[in-house]
Write a protein that holds these residues in place. Sequence first.
Motif, PDB file in Angstrom:
ATOM      1  N   ASN A  11       2.214  19.978 -43.772  1.00 28.40           N
ATOM      2  CA  ASN A  11       0.950  21.050 -44.274  1.00 28.40           C
ATOM      3  C   ASN A  11       0.378  21.342 -42.892  1.00 28.40           C
ATOM      4  OD1 ASN A  11      -0.322  18.561 -43.524  1.00 28.40           O
ATOM      5  ND2 ASN A  11      -1.827  18.992 -45.137  1.00 28.40           N
ATOM      6  N   GLU A  44      -0.668  20.518 -53.871  1.00 31.08           N
ATOM      7  CA  GLU A  44      -1.909  20.198 -53.571  1.00 31.08           C
ATOM      8  C   GLU A  44      -1.922  18.688 -52.706  1.00 31.08           C
ATOM      9  OE1 GLU A  44      -4.733  21.813 -53.954  1.00 31.08           O
ATOM     10  OE2 GLU A  44      -3.817  23.330 -54.996  1.00 31.08           O
ATOM     11  N   TYR A  48      -6.004  11.815 -49.641  1.00 29.93           N
ATOM     12  CA  TYR A  48      -7.002  12.503 -48.836  1.00 29.93           C
ATOM     13  C   TYR A  48      -6.891  14.064 -49.154  1.00 29.93           C
ATOM     14  CZ  TYR A  48      -9.295  14.228 -44.396  1.00 29.93           C
ATOM     15  OH  TYR A  48     -10.031  14.710 -43.514  1.00 29.93           O
ATOM     16  N   VAL A  49      -7.812  14.387 -49.929  1.00 26.69           N
ATOM     17  CA  VAL A  49      -7.827  16.019 -50.269  1.00 26.69           C
ATOM     18  C   VAL A  49      -8.327  17.046 -49.403  1.00 26.69           C
ATOM     19  CG1 VAL A  49      -7.333  15.329 -52.578  1.00 26.69           C
ATOM     20  CG2 VAL A  49      -9.683  15.674 -51.888  1.00 26.69           C
ATOM     21  N   GLU A  50      -9.095  16.605 -48.505  1.00 29.53           N
ATOM     22  CA  GLU A  50      -9.647  17.585 -47.602  1.00 29.53           C
ATOM     23  C   GLU A  50      -8.442  17.969 -46.395  1.00 29.53           C
ATOM     24  OE1 GLU A  50     -12.749  19.060 -48.226  1.00 29.53           O
ATOM     25  OE2 GLU A  50     -12.427  17.711 -50.000  1.00 29.53           O
ATOM     26  N   GLN A  51      -7.840  18.859 -47.003  1.00 31.01           N
ATOM     27  CA  GLN A  51      -6.596  19.107 -45.943  1.00 31.01           C
ATOM     28  C   GLN A  51      -5.873  20.370 -46.768  1.00 31.01           C
ATOM     29  OE1 GLN A  51      -3.427  16.362 -45.210  1.00 31.01           O
ATOM     30  NE2 GLN A  51      -3.981  15.130 -47.068  1.00 31.01           N
ATOM     31  N   GLN A  53      -2.687  22.747 -48.197  1.00 28.84           N
ATOM     32  CA  GLN A  53      -1.586  22.644 -49.348  1.00 28.84           C
ATOM     33  C   GLN A  53      -0.417  22.219 -48.198  1.00 28.84           C
ATOM     34  OE1 GLN A  53      -1.547  25.888 -51.830  1.00 28.84           O
ATOM     35  NE2 GLN A  53      -2.532  24.721 -53.139  1.00 28.84           N
ATOM     36  N   GLY A  90      -2.865  11.917 -44.513  1.00 33.56           N
ATOM     37  CA  GLY A  90      -3.514  13.023 -43.790  1.00 33.56           C
ATOM     38  C   GLY A  90      -2.663  14.149 -43.512  1.00 33.56           C
TER      39      GLY A  90
END
Length: 159
Positions: A11, A44, A48-51, A53, A90
């Motif tokens: 990603n 998605e 850790y979702v603040e990154q 796709q 991450g």
Amino acid sequence: MVYAYLGLGSNIGDRKMQLEEAVHILNQKDGIKVTQTSPIYETEPVGYVEQPQFLNQCIEIETSLAPHELLKECLDIEQQLHRVRDVRWGPRTLDVDILLYGDRIVEEVDLTIPHPRMLERAFVLIPLNDIAKDVIEPRSHKTIGKLVMTDDSVKKYKG
């Protein structure tokens, strides 16, 4: 020789190129032959979702390497493609996971096969199903086709 299945993810940077480069490098390694590749999916992030796709893909290889030797090659390829491990789950240029290694179950400090979270992740099971629908997952004794789930957040990559 054993058939093994690997999960690839990227990603950061040119995600598609990094997946393609990983497949190419794997195919150049002694004792590894890439025999199938799944389509690439855009997914998605998990955990850790603040990154950005991810692009994910699964590949089938035929290998004469033992599980730990294969793990070493996977980690070496991640390093060649500049993988940095500073945040769990991450962002990454490349992640290469051993999903299945024949019908073997391996439980060691540094290696667990089948991959311990494989059955929880549509972004693994959906592309794995494309190339290994009839392969039996050795813990559940079910085929990948029976284990696969649908998830609208996992979409074939059109880029």
